[in-house]
Design an enzyme around this catalytic site. Sequence first.
Site, PDB file in Angstrom:
ATOM      1  N   TYR A  73      87.625  50.730  42.399  1.00  0.00           N
ATOM      2  CA  TYR A  73      88.869  51.236  41.822  1.00  0.00           C
ATOM      3  C   TYR A  73      88.611  52.604  41.211  1.00  0.00           C
ATOM      4  CZ  TYR A  73      92.654  51.800  38.415  1.00  0.00           C
ATOM      5  OH  TYR A  73      93.710  52.289  37.690  1.00  0.00           O
TER       6      TYR A  73
ATOM      7  N   GLU B 200      96.122  56.878  41.393  1.00  0.00           N
ATOM      8  CA  GLU B 200      95.454  55.575  41.369  1.00  0.00           C
ATOM      9  C   GLU B 200      95.055  55.224  42.796  1.00  0.00           C
ATOM     10  OE1 GLU B 200      97.626  51.891  40.375  1.00  0.00           O
ATOM     11  OE2 GLU B 200      96.013  51.511  38.926  1.00  0.00           O
TER      12      GLU B 200
END
Lengths: 293, 403
Positions: free
Chosen positions: B125, B213
């Site tokens: 991530y 993101e």
Amino acid sequence: MSVLVNKDSKVIVQGFTGSEGSFHAQQMIEYGTNVVGGVTPGKGGSTHLEKPVFNSVEEAVAATGANTSIIFVPPAFAADAIMEAADAGIKVIIAITEGIPVADMMKAKPYIKERGAVLIGPNCPGVITPGEAKVGIMPGFVFKQGRIGIVSKSGTLTYEAADQIAKAGLGVSTAIGIGGDPIIGTSTKEAVQLLMEDPETDAIVMIGEIGGNYEAEAAKWIRENGNKKPVVGFIAGQTAPPGRRMGHAGAIIGGADDTAAAKMRIMGENGIHVVESPAEIGAVMAKVLGVEA
Amino acid sequence: MNIHEYQAKELLKGYGVRIQEGIVADTPEAALEAAKKLNAETGTSWYVIKAQIHAGGRGKGKVKETDSNGVVLAKKLEDVPEKAKNILGGTLVTIQTGAEGKKVNKILVAEDVYYPGASEPKEYYLSILLDRAKGSNVIMASTEGGMDIEEVAEKHPEKIIKEWVDPKIGLQGFQARKVAFKLGLEGNAFKEMVKFITSLYNAYIGSDASQFEINPVLKTSDDKILAVDAKVNLDDNALYRHKDLADLRDLAEEDPLEVEAGKSGLNYVKLDGNVGCMVNGAGLAMATMDMIKLSGGEPANFLDVGGGANATTVEAGFRIILQDPNVKAILINVFGGIVRCDRIANGVVEAYKSIGNIPVPIIVRLQGTNAEEGARIIDESGLKVSSAITLKEAAEKVRAAIS
């Protein structure tokens, strides 16, 4: 005394000859603010509203001894104007402009800090010390002279609070509109601290809104500092949905900690008199101070 | 401003960020063509079909009409049109869209990047966002790729790596290396990750973004690092210097009333309640919504008419609020500072008359300069409008109007 601006402030207006700058400069002069001139690059040497116009802040400071600046420059050039003011030695910079890119403010903020200047805003109504100086766009008559300090992220909600304070038979020492952007020069805590240390302020109204952690930080500081003066607090946006921007660029719920409920809880835990309804700000302040509303 | 995954990936690729390659399509036929082209360009023989909407949770989300997921895998070229058809034009409901879901107008046909090889593929991530308290950008990374980061932050805060970037000097090489090392990478994958983070940061700065993101970031079985998904948020205030990015705005993703309000210079956010409101100033507008709730109603909207409330803006506001069938009453709350209340009152009366019959009660609260004069104009107008001066009075009138 009061904080940030008073009758001794020598104010210049950046973006002086534009429509916003002209209108509000005129209003400030009528209020009695000591406006000593303005800056519009390229129009130096001329006169506007019977005050001298300069090409740069540096020239304005040299000629007038200005120590305070209010900025009406359009968003694309506003961060530049803020840095120019700090570089020229201005100590209190008040940026009204709404819509400055975050990346620009991220550079401007450390720049002015290094030069020892205080920035209020951007995207704010300015600062007023009733009866002495209005360096902002607020309607001056709403603010009665008195001993309550106001710190607020919002414009019209500040006027609302000042009006309720007046109707409660109280008045304002200094009202500081800190602005509704994600990056602002002076945080809620820093503004509250100024008022806590001001001998002419007896109590503080702290108005916040959803987004960010400034109110929580201020609340914790107030308690650590010994709750020296009573603080009445309100957070706008109890009914705002998460993830949506509510008008102000910074008014957006990003997580569980920046909701109105979370902020109000933290404020309450730290000894702040939290009001649920914006209609109660004045009445609660009167009650806290034990005066008849 | 939000943009679609396919647009976000295009943006990243322009800055040298490696992405899962894909081609956007809006018909099943175009999807097939896209798959063929992708096969020729990348050699992929499996195809990932991804619904393009501005909401997360697409993989687990379901298309109402067909029960297809929002992200599906086609293992054969000839399966692509059918699978595309099951998503295109459908209404995708995910945890982020609400029960009403969102219409899918476009799909992204993407290459398969989870192919087997020398090592196991692994997901990570990565995000970049503004840390408001510090006034700087922060890179957040985690080995828990593919998971909801809020959940990771809650359960395993130690698994979140944070690296703050000094706004004056930008991202330094050692910072990118630090993040890559902390993710436990080595060899070529490490080098790839450093390059990935560096180009990603350049893209963030270059596009004046407010949030990136990338979840997941994938280490492929042959140690490449690439973006499988990309969520990009851009700073609205900076769009004036990115004309190309401003053009990526997809109005179909926004509430039509909000788009219409924007054209009139009004800041409107649609909500689910029964009391509409129109206010000058964002803070007072939120406070007014809160007051409606405390009076027993629910706000139907946020609406900031800005500093110069006049007949034109009030009329535009009325027209937008009245399109919401849930609205049972409207509260106008204006603190007239430099704008005088009598002028605003005249504006309200004028706007009311121009619209004709307004079927719901209207409460006009005007405070500030010439407040009494404003109230008199409202009361003497003969219209179904009642006036209030204090906020408390307005709250009581709202309560009466909806009970």
